[in-house]
Design an enzyme around this catalytic site. Structure first.
Site, mmCIF file in Angstrom:
data_model
loop_
_atom_site.group_PDB
_atom_site.id
_atom_site.type_symbol
_atom_site.label_atom_id
_atom_site.label_comp_id
_atom_site.label_asym_id
_atom_site.label_seq_id
_atom_site.Cartn_x
_atom_site.Cartn_y
_atom_site.Cartn_z
ATOM 1 N N TRP A 105 0.838 -1.209 0.000
ATOM 2 C CA TRP A 105 0.000 0.000 0.000
ATOM 3 C C TRP A 105 0.865 1.248 0.000
ATOM 4 O O TRP A 105 0.581 2.219 -0.709
ATOM 5 C CB TRP A 105 -0.978 -0.021 1.169
ATOM 6 C CG TRP A 105 -2.016 -1.089 1.000
ATOM 7 C CD1 TRP A 105 -2.181 -2.194 1.774
ATOM 8 C CD2 TRP A 105 -3.009 -1.172 -0.034
ATOM 9 N NE1 TRP A 105 -3.221 -2.955 1.294
ATOM 10 C CE2 TRP A 105 -3.751 -2.356 0.198
ATOM 11 C CE3 TRP A 105 -3.354 -0.370 -1.127
ATOM 12 C CZ2 TRP A 105 -4.802 -2.752 -0.638
ATOM 13 C CZ3 TRP A 105 -4.406 -0.769 -1.956
ATOM 14 C CH2 TRP A 105 -5.113 -1.943 -1.699
ATOM 15 N N ASP A 175 -1.437 6.443 6.629
ATOM 16 C CA ASP A 175 -2.514 5.558 6.182
ATOM 17 C C ASP A 175 -2.716 4.512 7.273
ATOM 18 O O ASP A 175 -1.888 3.625 7.456
ATOM 19 C CB ASP A 175 -2.100 4.897 4.852
ATOM 20 C CG ASP A 175 -3.129 3.890 4.345
ATOM 21 O OD1 ASP A 175 -4.134 3.637 5.040
ATOM 22 O OD2 ASP A 175 -2.911 3.341 3.242
ATOM 23 N N LYS A 199 -11.961 -1.935 6.375
ATOM 24 C CA LYS A 199 -11.099 -2.902 7.059
ATOM 25 C C LYS A 199 -11.559 -3.059 8.507
ATOM 26 O O LYS A 199 -11.866 -4.156 8.933
ATOM 27 C CB LYS A 199 -9.634 -2.458 7.006
ATOM 28 C CG LYS A 199 -9.113 -2.141 5.599
ATOM 29 C CD LYS A 199 -8.958 -3.395 4.762
ATOM 30 C CE LYS A 199 -8.770 -3.136 3.276
ATOM 31 N NZ LYS A 199 -7.756 -2.177 2.885
HETATM 32 C C1 LIG Z 1 -7.230 -1.576 1.663
HETATM 33 C C2 LIG Z 1 -6.180 -0.567 1.862
HETATM 34 C C3 LIG Z 1 -6.055 0.533 1.010
HETATM 35 C C4 LIG Z 1 -6.961 0.755 -0.184
HETATM 36 O O1 LIG Z 1 -8.230 1.060 0.245
HETATM 37 P P1 LIG Z 1 -9.426 1.353 -0.802
HETATM 38 O O2 LIG Z 1 -10.495 1.810 0.125
HETATM 39 O O3 LIG Z 1 -9.719 0.082 -1.496
HETATM 40 O O4 LIG Z 1 -8.976 2.412 -1.718
HETATM 41 C C5 LIG Z 1 -5.061 1.443 1.268
HETATM 42 N N1 LIG Z 1 -4.231 1.293 2.310
HETATM 43 C C6 LIG Z 1 -4.317 0.242 3.151
HETATM 44 C C7 LIG Z 1 -3.355 0.125 4.284
HETATM 45 C C8 LIG Z 1 -5.294 -0.715 2.952
HETATM 46 O O5 LIG Z 1 -5.385 -1.759 3.787
#
Ligand SMILES: *Cc1c(COP(=O)(O)O)cnc(C)c1O
Length: 368
Positions: A105, A175, A199
């Site tokens: 990511w 993030d 998540k």
């Molecule tokens: C799933 C995830 C993303 C992407 O998320 P989307 O909502 O599908 O754009 C980005 N960063 C992390 C750490 C993730 O687990």
């Protein structure tokens, strides 16, 4: 009253939600109490929805200790859109940003930022197949960077920062998608947090953004800011309290129910205790004999996404298949790394971790 029994859902995202939240949504889906309309049918400008989004914000502030000098935004486009919005808003002419890459990511975030302006890689764990976070002395930080970006839990590799690096006076943008609200957080260390809800904090469709007023002011001082599409400017959403356009009403409603559930179990300190216990016993089983091997280095192991290997790929495939038949779903690792991955987010029941451990013992006995 569900007709199909629920399995243990180890999926990485969208992922398991707290049962009380699902049951309340089910009970009230056709008509919200006292309203007579479904949450799927009401105006985002109604008093009812105003109260829901306000309560969700208040609960998140209470859970994570977010003071008034941080905005809380409910956006769309996933965490992926934040990969672009962050540099578009923050990176002005002649400025550069630092990226710490500890998994897929972070790598994607870096790739998008490069399209916007100069960025530097302060650390990458790619050469070691993303098994750990950097030690402080490994970080090549530029004291003049406008921000440092990192991914505090890498969902695919199962690599988590248990302590944030010290970036001095450079704002930290993080993030936190796959471990948001899994433990107490010291918000003063962050200039900005973003997290796709699907998540750990809700269903797909909403991205939680928390940003410090100072950082927001900085975006508006950026000469590139005025030319950004209005939907991509943080200021738009801050000024209109995430109601500039139609927000994802249902996703925010569900996030609110999840936030209530977190408060009801005792908040993030209690959540952390449960998560530490769940992850602790699963890693102990992985380490017990050497038949299973953890992907991440011990000090960087994620409490949310537990990644591990078996002696052969054939056994890994067999494991995932037999586990699924036993009611343990979603254990196959991400296609880019292989192996197995057990995502055990906040809402994942401890009984499911116990069931997986029992399954692992049996599987080892029969195949080891
Ligand atoms: C799933 C995830 C993303 C992407 O998320 P989307 O909502 O599908 O754009 C980005 N960063 C992390 C750490 C993730 O687990």
């Amino acid at each position: 009253m569900s007709i199909t029994p629920r399995v243990f859902n180890f999926a990485a995202g969208p992922a398991v939600l707290p049962l009380p939240a699902l049951e309340e949504a089910q009970r009230d889906l056709v008509a919200l109490p006292g309203i007579g309309m479904s949450i799927l049918e009401i105006s985002h400008r109604s008093k009812t929805f105003e109260a829901i989004i306000q309560e969700c914000e208040t609960n998140i502030r209470e859970l994570a200790g977010i003071p008034e000098n941080y905005r809380i935004l409910f956006l769309q486009g996933g965490a992926t859109l934040q990969f672009s919005m962050v540099p578009m808003n923050l990176l002005g002419p002649g400025e550069s940003a630092d990226y710490v890459v500890t998994g897929s990511w972070g790598k994607k975030a870096l790739k998008e930022a490069k399209k916007v302006g100069p960025v530097a890689v302060a650390f990458t764990g790619e050469g070691e197949n993303f098994t750990r976070v950097p030690r402080p002395e490994e970080l090549k930080l530029n004291p003049n960077a406008v921000y440092v970006h990192l991914t505090s839990n890498e969902t695919i590799h199962g690599v988590e920062f248990h302590e944030l690096p010290d970036t001095g006076s450079v704002p930290l943008v993080v993030d936190t998608s796959s471990h948001m609200l899994s433990r107490p957080l010291d918000i003063r260390k962050y200039a900005m947090i973003y997290a796709g809800a699907q998540k750990n904090i809700g269903p797909a469709g909403c991205t939680l953004v928390i940003l410090r007023d100072e950082l927001l002011a900085k975006t508006q001082a950026n000469p590139a800011y005025e030319r950004l599409p209005i939907m991509l400017q943080y200021g738009t959403h801050a000024a209109d309290r995430s109601l500039y356009n139609t927000p994802p009403v249902f996703a925010i409603y569900m996030m609110n129910l999840v936030s209530r559930w977190l408060l009801s179990i005792g908040g993030l300190a209690e959540m952390e205790k449960i998560n530490t216990r769940k992850a602790g016993k699963l890693y102990a089983e992985i380490d017990r004999t050497g038949f299973y091997r953890g992907h991440a280095k011990k000090e960087s192991r994620s409490r949310m996404n537990v990644t591990f290997r078996l002696p052969t790929e054939e056994l890994e495939a067999k494991f995932a298949k037999e586990a699924k038949a036993a009611g343990l779903d979603g254990l196959k690792g991400h296609r880019s790394v292989g192996g197995l991955r057990a995502s055990i987010y906040n809402a994942f029941p401890e009984a499911g971790v116990d069931a997986l451990i029992a399954f692992m013992r049996d599987f080892e006995k029969n195949n080891g």
